[in-house]
Design an enzyme around this catalytic site. Sequence first.
Site, PDB file in Angstrom:
ATOM      1  N   GLY A 181     -31.326 -26.834 -98.562  1.00 29.25           N
ATOM      2  CA  GLY A 181     -31.967 -27.322 -97.333  1.00 29.25           C
ATOM      3  C   GLY A 181     -33.429 -27.685 -97.566  1.00 29.25           C
ATOM      4  N   THR A 200     -36.994 -18.617 -85.804  1.00 32.07           N
ATOM      5  CA  THR A 200     -37.451 -19.824 -85.110  1.00 32.07           C
ATOM      6  C   THR A 200     -38.179 -19.538 -83.794  1.00 32.07           C
ATOM      7  OG1 THR A 200     -36.583 -21.775 -83.951  1.00 32.07           O
ATOM      8  CG2 THR A 200     -35.112 -19.928 -84.121  1.00 32.07           C
ATOM      9  N   ASP A 201     -39.006 -20.498 -83.402  1.00 35.09           N
ATOM     10  CA  ASP A 201     -39.635 -20.488 -82.070  1.00 35.09           C
ATOM     11  C   ASP A 201     -38.592 -20.538 -80.946  1.00 35.09           C
ATOM     12  OD1 ASP A 201     -39.246 -23.091 -83.327  1.00 35.09           O
ATOM     13  OD2 ASP A 201     -39.965 -23.957 -81.456  1.00 35.09           O
ATOM     14  N   TRP A 220     -40.861 -26.415 -85.964  1.00 30.13           N
ATOM     15  CA  TRP A 220     -41.115 -27.836 -86.212  1.00 30.13           C
ATOM     16  C   TRP A 220     -41.218 -28.139 -87.713  1.00 30.13           C
ATOM     17  CZ3 TRP A 220     -44.659 -30.563 -82.092  1.00 30.13           C
ATOM     18  CH2 TRP A 220     -44.263 -30.199 -80.815  1.00 30.13           C
ATOM     19  N   LEU A 228     -36.296 -26.210 -96.519  1.00 32.47           N
ATOM     20  CA  LEU A 228     -37.105 -25.075 -96.964  1.00 32.47           C
ATOM     21  C   LEU A 228     -36.604 -24.538 -98.304  1.00 32.47           C
ATOM     22  CD1 LEU A 228     -39.239 -22.890 -96.522  1.00 32.47           C
ATOM     23  CD2 LEU A 228     -37.542 -21.613 -95.180  1.00 32.47           C
ATOM     24  N   TYR A 284     -28.293 -22.247 -80.040  1.00 27.06           N
ATOM     25  CA  TYR A 284     -28.904 -22.074 -81.369  1.00 27.06           C
ATOM     26  C   TYR A 284     -29.914 -20.914 -81.339  1.00 27.06           C
ATOM     27  CZ  TYR A 284     -32.357 -23.082 -85.064  1.00 27.06           C
ATOM     28  OH  TYR A 284     -33.252 -22.983 -86.108  1.00 27.06           O
ATOM     29  N   THR A 287     -28.462 -25.609 -88.340  1.00 25.76           N
ATOM     30  CA  THR A 287     -29.647 -26.123 -87.636  1.00 25.76           C
ATOM     31  C   THR A 287     -29.356 -27.307 -86.708  1.00 25.76           C
ATOM     32  OG1 THR A 287     -30.168 -27.434 -89.608  1.00 25.76           O
ATOM     33  CG2 THR A 287     -31.292 -25.322 -89.392  1.00 25.76           C
ATOM     34  N   ILE A 298     -22.903 -17.987 -97.043  1.00 25.31           N
ATOM     35  CA  ILE A 298     -23.435 -16.676 -96.631  1.00 25.31           C
ATOM     36  C   ILE A 298     -22.593 -16.007 -95.539  1.00 25.31           C
ATOM     37  CG2 ILE A 298     -25.815 -17.184 -97.355  1.00 25.31           C
ATOM     38  CD1 ILE A 298     -26.461 -17.440 -94.271  1.00 25.31           C
TER      39      ILE A 298
HETATM   40  N1  LIG Z   1     -36.031 -27.402 -89.096  1.00 29.09           N
HETATM   41  C1  LIG Z   1     -36.771 -26.855 -88.146  1.00 29.09           C
HETATM   42  O1  LIG Z   1     -37.434 -27.537 -87.363  1.00 29.09           O
HETATM   43  C2  LIG Z   1     -36.857 -25.354 -88.006  1.00 29.09           C
HETATM   44  C3  LIG Z   1     -37.653 -24.821 -86.989  1.00 29.09           C
HETATM   45  C4  LIG Z   1     -37.737 -23.440 -86.864  1.00 29.09           C
HETATM   46  C5  LIG Z   1     -37.060 -22.624 -87.735  1.00 29.09           C
HETATM   47  N2  LIG Z   1     -36.272 -23.169 -88.696  1.00 29.09           N
HETATM   48  C6  LIG Z   1     -35.557 -22.259 -89.585  1.00 29.09           C
HETATM   49  O2  LIG Z   1     -36.032 -22.480 -90.890  1.00 29.09           O
HETATM   50  C7  LIG Z   1     -34.984 -22.182 -91.818  1.00 29.09           C
HETATM   51  C8  LIG Z   1     -34.831 -23.319 -92.796  1.00 29.09           C
HETATM   52  O3  LIG Z   1     -34.442 -24.469 -92.078  1.00 29.09           O
HETATM   53  P1  LIG Z   1     -34.429 -25.926 -92.708  1.00 29.09           P
HETATM   54  O4  LIG Z   1     -35.286 -26.755 -91.851  1.00 29.09           O
HETATM   55  O5  LIG Z   1     -34.671 -25.849 -94.168  1.00 29.09           O
HETATM   56  O6  LIG Z   1     -32.906 -26.292 -92.404  1.00 29.09           O
HETATM   57  P2  LIG Z   1     -31.900 -27.207 -93.215  1.00 29.09           P
HETATM   58  O7  LIG Z   1     -32.620 -28.265 -93.963  1.00 29.09           O
HETATM   59  O8  LIG Z   1     -30.825 -27.576 -92.239  1.00 29.09           O
HETATM   60  O9  LIG Z   1     -31.308 -26.218 -94.307  1.00 29.09           O
HETATM   61  C9  LIG Z   1     -30.387 -25.214 -94.010  1.00 29.09           C
HETATM   62  C10 LIG Z   1     -29.503 -25.044 -95.225  1.00 29.09           C
HETATM   63  O10 LIG Z   1     -28.577 -23.990 -94.956  1.00 29.09           O
HETATM   64  C11 LIG Z   1     -27.329 -24.396 -95.460  1.00 29.09           C
HETATM   65  N3  LIG Z   1     -26.218 -23.660 -94.864  1.00 29.09           N
HETATM   66  C12 LIG Z   1     -25.606 -23.881 -93.672  1.00 29.09           C
HETATM   67  N4  LIG Z   1     -24.579 -23.037 -93.520  1.00 29.09           N
HETATM   68  C13 LIG Z   1     -24.550 -22.257 -94.642  1.00 29.09           C
HETATM   69  C14 LIG Z   1     -23.708 -21.225 -95.090  1.00 29.09           C
HETATM   70  N5  LIG Z   1     -22.672 -20.783 -94.355  1.00 29.09           N
HETATM   71  N6  LIG Z   1     -23.959 -20.644 -96.292  1.00 29.09           N
HETATM   72  C15 LIG Z   1     -24.985 -21.095 -97.060  1.00 29.09           C
HETATM   73  N7  LIG Z   1     -25.811 -22.072 -96.696  1.00 29.09           N
HETATM   74  C16 LIG Z   1     -25.590 -22.659 -95.494  1.00 29.09           C
HETATM   75  C17 LIG Z   1     -27.261 -25.872 -95.147  1.00 29.09           C
HETATM   76  O11 LIG Z   1     -26.254 -26.500 -95.916  1.00 29.09           O
HETATM   77  P3  LIG Z   1     -25.529 -27.832 -95.340  1.00 29.09           P
HETATM   78  O12 LIG Z   1     -26.611 -28.847 -95.170  1.00 29.09           O
HETATM   79  O13 LIG Z   1     -24.531 -28.145 -96.389  1.00 29.09           O
HETATM   80  O14 LIG Z   1     -24.929 -27.430 -94.025  1.00 29.09           O
HETATM   81  C18 LIG Z   1     -28.666 -26.315 -95.527  1.00 29.09           C
HETATM   82  O15 LIG Z   1     -28.751 -26.629 -96.904  1.00 29.09           O
HETATM   83  C19 LIG Z   1     -33.763 -21.858 -90.971  1.00 29.09           C
HETATM   84  O16 LIG Z   1     -33.665 -20.471 -90.809  1.00 29.09           O
HETATM   85  C20 LIG Z   1     -34.063 -22.490 -89.640  1.00 29.09           C
HETATM   86  O17 LIG Z   1     -33.381 -21.853 -88.578  1.00 29.09           O
HETATM   87  C21 LIG Z   1     -36.168 -24.520 -88.868  1.00 29.09           C
END
Ligand SMILES: NC(=O)c1ccc[n+]([C@@H]2O[C@H](COP(=O)([O-])OP(=O)(O)OC[C@H]3O[C@@H](n4cnc5c(N)ncnc54)[C@H](OP(=O)(O)O)[C@@H]3O)[C@@H](O)[C@H]2O)c1
Length: 308
Positions: free
Chosen positions: A7, A107-108, A166, A9, A141, A65, A34
């Site tokens: 992902g 998350t927020d 964000w 991050l 979510y 997400t 996971i």
């Molecule tokens: N993006 C935002 O704006 C935001 C805001 C606040 C908090 N967050 C938090 O920040 C963290 C990182 O988010 P991000 O933005 O990096 O999200 P992201 O780009 O969507 O990455 C999430 C990763 O988790 C993987 N994933 C999903 N289901 C899974 C599973 N069962 N087992 C293993 N991996 C799995 C996804 O794989 P696939 O792509 O193959 O599904 C993706 O590679 C998360 O905890 C998110 O809730 C994000």
Amino acid sequence: MVTGAGGALGTDLVRLLREQDEPVTAYTRPELDITDGDAVERAVGAWAAGEGDERAVLLNAAAFTAVDLAETDPEAARAAHAVNAVAPGLLAAACARHAARIVHVSTDYVFDGAGPRGRTAPDGGAAGYEPDDPTGAAGVYGRTKEEGEQRVGEAAAAHHVVRTAWVYGGTGANFVRTMARLAGERETLTVVDDQYGSPTWSADLAAGLVALGRSDAAPGTLHATGGGVTTWCGFARAVFDELGADPARVQGCTTEQFPRPAPRPAWSVLSPASWTAAGLPALRPWREALASAVRRHPDLLGHTPAVR
Ligand SMILES: NC(=O)c1ccc[n+]([C@@H]2O[C@H](COP(=O)([O-])OP(=O)(O)OC[C@H]3O[C@@H](n4cnc5c(N)ncnc54)[C@H](OP(=O)(O)O)[C@@H]3O)[C@@H](O)[C@H]2O)c1
């Protein structure tokens, strides 16, 4: 160990750790789901045995997400619950069994977005949320992430929950990419101007999480976002600015004028006080971070010609 390594991050966490010659065991989703408790136990057990000391820190960047899909599609909501609520508990329990620490990202959206009750910022405006402000997610979510935080806390592992907001980075779809694409497609753009938050470059967050993993900060919940506050409209104007396009082509609208399936918090601002009080370096101001992000990932802006 990094889960969700494919992902936004996760990619930056792995890149940074490898740049620093830190031994890292990284799992993308196809390599470790996971939600599979047996696979989690095997992976954490093998990794922690190899680490053999207090350096073993699991950074969980995996999440479901797709916020709107989780709101409208029951199958997606079940998947979100499995990944965001149940699985963090499985990871934390495995960490507890193998004497590893877990840093879990949240998350927020765990807040309802009305702002912290009874507190104002020094300038009289709304204050940022502190980690122990009452949560109360408004959508599916956010509720799954809230439950994930609780399950991590209950698992008896040394843990940190880090709420961020964000997030954008070089990997995957995000707001910056979307605005850059729309800049090439439309003369003017209308973007929500009554939701406030702090854009966070995943590379800066990754650096913060690695610093946290190496620190002796007391277990618990912390907040970490890019510095400063803007609206989605302000963020979009900054993307136009980076493109060399006229930011005035972005016009503000209200949330009501741009309804989405999942409710968005109107006030997503997370106070950095807990982070800095733990001795961790504040993430840089969001505008500065955006400029660095587009320098590192020019593809974030696509190949849109500048239109002034
Ligand atoms: N993006 C935002 O704006 C935001 C805001 C606040 C908090 N967050 C938090 O920040 C963290 C990182 O988010 P991000 O933005 O990096 O999200 P992201 O780009 O969507 O990455 C999430 C990763 O988790 C993987 N994933 C999903 N289901 C899974 C599973 N069962 N087992 C293993 N991996 C799995 C996804 O794989 P696939 O792509 O193959 O599904 C993706 O590679 C998360 O905890 C998110 O809730 C994000």
